[in-house]
Design a protein around this motif. Structure first.
Motif, mmCIF file in Angstrom:
data_model
loop_
_atom_site.group_PDB
_atom_site.id
_atom_site.type_symbol
_atom_site.label_atom_id
_atom_site.label_comp_id
_atom_site.label_asym_id
_atom_site.label_seq_id
_atom_site.Cartn_x
_atom_site.Cartn_y
_atom_site.Cartn_z
ATOM 1 N N GLU A 1 36.520 31.460 40.521
ATOM 2 C CA GLU A 1 37.259 32.734 41.021
ATOM 3 C C GLU A 1 37.074 33.596 40.307
ATOM 4 N N ASN A 2 37.177 32.751 38.748
ATOM 5 C CA ASN A 2 37.124 33.587 38.018
ATOM 6 C C ASN A 2 35.900 34.804 37.128
ATOM 7 N N GLU B 1 36.673 25.792 41.139
ATOM 8 C CA GLU B 1 37.193 26.893 42.448
ATOM 9 C C GLU B 1 37.878 27.188 41.116
ATOM 10 N N ASP B 2 38.648 27.371 40.392
ATOM 11 C CA ASP B 2 38.642 27.843 38.662
ATOM 12 C C ASP B 2 37.637 28.764 38.387
ATOM 13 N N GLU C 1 34.129 35.513 39.781
ATOM 14 C CA GLU C 1 34.415 37.026 40.638
ATOM 15 C C GLU C 1 35.042 38.094 40.058
ATOM 16 N N LYS C 2 36.630 37.523 39.716
ATOM 17 C CA LYS C 2 37.178 38.663 38.600
ATOM 18 C C LYS C 2 35.868 39.475 37.640
ATOM 19 N N ASN D 1 27.669 28.341 42.390
ATOM 20 C CA ASN D 1 28.373 27.473 43.324
ATOM 21 C C ASN D 1 27.822 25.635 43.834
#
Length: 500
Positions: A196-197, A192-193, A199-200, A186
């Motif tokens: 976030e992906n 953010e996409d 993290e998923k 980061n």
């Protein structure tokens, strides 16, 4: 590899243990000697006089015997241990590509625990060396493969810490100048996409693929990427310890789609315009013939003929481009450049421009029909944009590196810098309104570029707004026919060849 120093192997604990036993052995030996003296000279029979020198000799002898036993123990026990320590340390410090074991054994090859231990260490070292060499080779191959991939690749652990990345990732996202504080994903990617992906993936343990637009490098607009995130799992327990993210640029695909759309639109426009004119005038002719009128029919037929010629020329140019791009072979023959240039200029009798032709190279090897197209398209392009009172100069000569040069220079309005990169694209026109009015199709310069490249050369343009343009075609020196360069430059007909 330098051998370890002796002091690095000194087994202090073992020496302390041996020294303690040495002291005990010395006491035992001394006691034995005293007991022997007591037996030889019993005190019950009266006082026995033993000289001081005898006692001193007795003590020295006992300690000497104990010392010999100590040295014997050291040579048989401590020396092999030092050897094993040396080997294990070399095993730990040796580079992957070096032999880590001595060729000769330090311990006797006969029976015994020390010899067996050394043999096992030797086997362990050889197995370790084979595995480390294989791992080193696989690591080198993996780095080469990742480095050769045109996609940007980066791996992070579950905390987002960067583990590794390839050269394309470094170039694309500016990782070359990372400081010590930049260690997380980061810190370099703010989408953010993506985060976030990622993290998923860490949460669910399944790969994810998606499209995202990111600002990279010095680009003024976001670049589209197809992103693939794959989890990294340990082999033994399948526990997740990181993820590899691959950024595949969609710029080429997007550009190809855009070019295809523009091509279809331009071709449709170029075909529709003359077809509409032909259809309109044919309709007028039909109505006039029905009504018995014949006035103006010859003019109408002339307009129809010009539009049909325009269609034929467009289709022919498109087919020529397609043939060149599909690998069409050239018909390479010796070409008389002066005669070819003169033949091309004869095709423009209605133009009132002055064209100066200078021939410094008389002959080269090439496809005569294709070279004729090059000259015709460059001259046609110059005539289209040059005012009637300005001059066009054509020159065949040699460049500084011996390559053959065709230069078509005009005194027109010049070309803005923003147009230069796209000047040789199909259907690209600098002045759309003027090109359409004068019949420009935006395909001539693209055809010139492909023909010159097919001959092994390249095309460049030198131009500034308001100062005219110079289109320069470079052909390889190997195409020059020996003896074709005249001793002095000569011109066709005269210094100025008028086209009027």
């Amino acid at each position: 590899m330098k051998p370890d120093k002796k002091k690095n192997f000194f087994p202090w604990k073992l020496y302390q243990w041996v020294a303690l036993r040495y002291s005990l052995v010395s006491v035992v030996v001394l006691s034995v000697f005293l007991f022997a003296v007591y037996k030889k000279f019993p005190f019950s029979q009266g006082p026995v006089l033993v000289s001081f020198s005898d006692l001193l000799l007795l003590m020295v002898s006992s300690f000497a015997i104990a010392g010999l036993l100590f040295l014997l123990f050291v040579s048989r026990a401590i020396a092999p241990i030092e050897t094993l320590i040396r080997k294990t340390r070399r095993l730990r410090k040796a580079p992957f590509d070096q032999d880590i074991l001595e060729t000769r054994p330090y311990i006797s090859s006969g029976p015994g625990e020390w010899s067996d231990l050394e043999k096992n260490i030797n086997k362990l070292g050889k197995a370790f060396r084979r595995k480390t060499i294989r791992l080193s080779r696989e690591k080198t191959e993996l780095r080469a493969i990742i480095g050769a991939v045109s996609d940007a690749i980066i791996a992070v652990d579950t905390d987002g810490e960067i583990m590794f990345y390839n050269s394309e990732m470094a170039i694309m996202f500016g990782l070359v100048d990372l400081d010590d504080n930049t260690k997380k994903l980061n810190d370099i990617i703010f989408s953010e996409d993506v985060l976030e992906n990622l993290e998923k993936v860490f949460t669910k343990g399944h790969p994810r693929r998606f499209e995202v637009s990111l600002m990279v490098g010095d680009a003024n607009e976001p670049t589209a990427f197809w992103v693939s995130i794959t989890p990294l799992k340990r082999k033994n327990d399948q526990s997740l310890y990181g993820a590899v993210t691959v950024f595949h640029s969609l710029s080429a695909i997007k550009a190809a789609d855009k070019m295809k759309t523009e091509l279809v639109g331009n071709v449709s426009h170029e075909l529709r315009t003359p077809l509409t004119a032909v259809k309109g005038y044919v309709g007028v002719l039909i109505e006039d013939l029905k009504d018995g009128r014949q006035e103006g029919h010859l003019e109408f037929l002339g307009i129809i003929q010009r539009n049909v010629d325009r269609l034929i020329e467009l289709v022919t140019s498109m087919l020529d481009l397609s043939d060149l791009e599909s690998g069409q072979e050239l018909n390479m023959v010796p070409v008389q450049l002066g005669r070819l240039t003169e033949h091309v200029l004869e095709q423009f009798p209605s133009r009132s421009r002055e064209i100066e032709v200078k021939i410094e190279v008389e002959q080269m090897t090439g496809d005569e029909l294709k070279l004729e197209q090059v000259i015709r398209n460059l001259v046609q392009n110059a005539i289209r944009y040059v005012p009637e009172d300005k001059r066009i100069r054509i020159k065949w000569g040699l460049g500084p590196k011996g390559d053959i040069i065709l230069s078509v220079k005009d005194e027109g309005p010049g070309i803005q810098k923003k147009h230069k990169d796209r000047l040789f694209e199909r259907f690209y026109r600098v002045d759309e309104s003027r090109s359409s009015h004068q019949g420009g199709r935006g395909i001539g310069l693209s055809l010139v570029k492909h023909i010159v490249q097919k001959h092994g050369g390249y095309v460049e343009v030198e131009s500034e707004e308001g100062s005219g343009s110079d289109f320069i075609c470079h052909f390889p020196a190997t195409l020059l026919v020996l003896g074709s360069q005249p001793s002095q430059a000569k011109r066709l007909d005269s210094s100025v060849t008028p086209l009027s």
